[in-house]
Enzyme design. Sequence first.
Site, PDB file in Angstrom:
ATOM      1  N   SER A 132      42.392  48.213  40.782  1.00  0.00           N
ATOM      2  CA  SER A 132      41.807  47.396  41.841  1.00  0.00           C
ATOM      3  C   SER A 132      40.573  48.138  42.356  1.00  0.00           C
ATOM      4  CB  SER A 132      42.841  47.145  42.943  1.00  0.00           C
ATOM      5  OG  SER A 132      42.327  46.297  43.941  1.00  0.00           O
ATOM      6  N   TYR A 146      32.985  40.444  43.505  1.00  0.00           N
ATOM      7  CA  TYR A 146      33.709  41.569  42.894  1.00  0.00           C
ATOM      8  C   TYR A 146      34.916  41.945  43.757  1.00  0.00           C
ATOM      9  CZ  TYR A 146      34.642  46.404  41.449  1.00  0.00           C
ATOM     10  OH  TYR A 146      35.248  47.571  41.043  1.00  0.00           O
ATOM     11  N   LYS A 150      39.028  41.923  42.878  1.00  0.00           N
ATOM     12  CA  LYS A 150      39.896  43.092  42.989  1.00  0.00           C
ATOM     13  C   LYS A 150      41.015  42.871  44.004  1.00  0.00           C
ATOM     14  CE  LYS A 150      38.044  45.755  39.904  1.00  0.00           C
ATOM     15  NZ  LYS A 150      38.807  46.152  38.696  1.00  0.00           N
TER      16      LYS A 150
END
Length: 287
Positions: A132, A146, A150
Amino acid sequence: MTRTVVITGTTSGFGLDSVRLFASQGWNVVATVRKEADLDVHHDVPNVRTLLLDVNDEAADAAFAEEAIAQFGRVDALVNNAGYYHMGPVEAASMQQIHDQFQTNVFGLMALTKAFVPHFRTQRSGVIVNLSSISADQGYPYTAVYAASKAAVAAFSEGLNVELADFGVSVKAVFPGTHATRIFTKIDQAADVPEDYQAGIQRFFSVQGTGSSPAVTAKGIYEAVTDGKNEKVRYYTGPDAVAIPRSKQLLGAEWYWEEFRNAATGNPSDLWKSLVTRGEEPVEFTL
């Protein structure tokens, strides 16, 4: 009995250092690369088999899992390290870039995990470690897509940790902070960013440092695989990643967010400055 780990995305960064670390500790390693030209990247490391895999090719995952298991007869751990990094204001991102971000970081990861789960469930053991990011805990400007991908990885890992507990299978997530890896040289940037955003972008990224060595996160990955703490999901690596959850505990979520937002918009308080310099070395809250 020698244990075996499968690690994706191993040509550089966390993946490369993880291959070397696991091999140095006597593990068999099945390492994946996307390009044939990279198949010899681990030629000098003992007990490593390097295979081709494009994590975006979901149809290839079942066959890959069987091929990986066949290398050493079994697999004891899967490390989903391969990733993709999109940067830029959401307004300037194309929907294709957004889909690509989730395809690699989320859907590809989920598909490969699904391919290995029957093997782990049948043998009643196994560890799955998903990469992550500290930005999953703390949404950053100009990398919101992004960070969202994650965050999905983090939630997926937590849910699957409970789902597979009855079978002796543990699922974990590693949350790296700022690290000096090649992902930052392979950024997929948004195009035609409006001029209005430039000042904020420069302000936010002007404090970005080179970060910790990838070896720091490789050690965190190894710990997650080997510590035997099946109930533990979250592992934070790098001083900034460690500082963020501690700061949230100290301040509470609402006060922490106020401090972070002020710092991100160019008005850090003295309290914030003291928080981000706690730990072994000065820390900057960057991607």
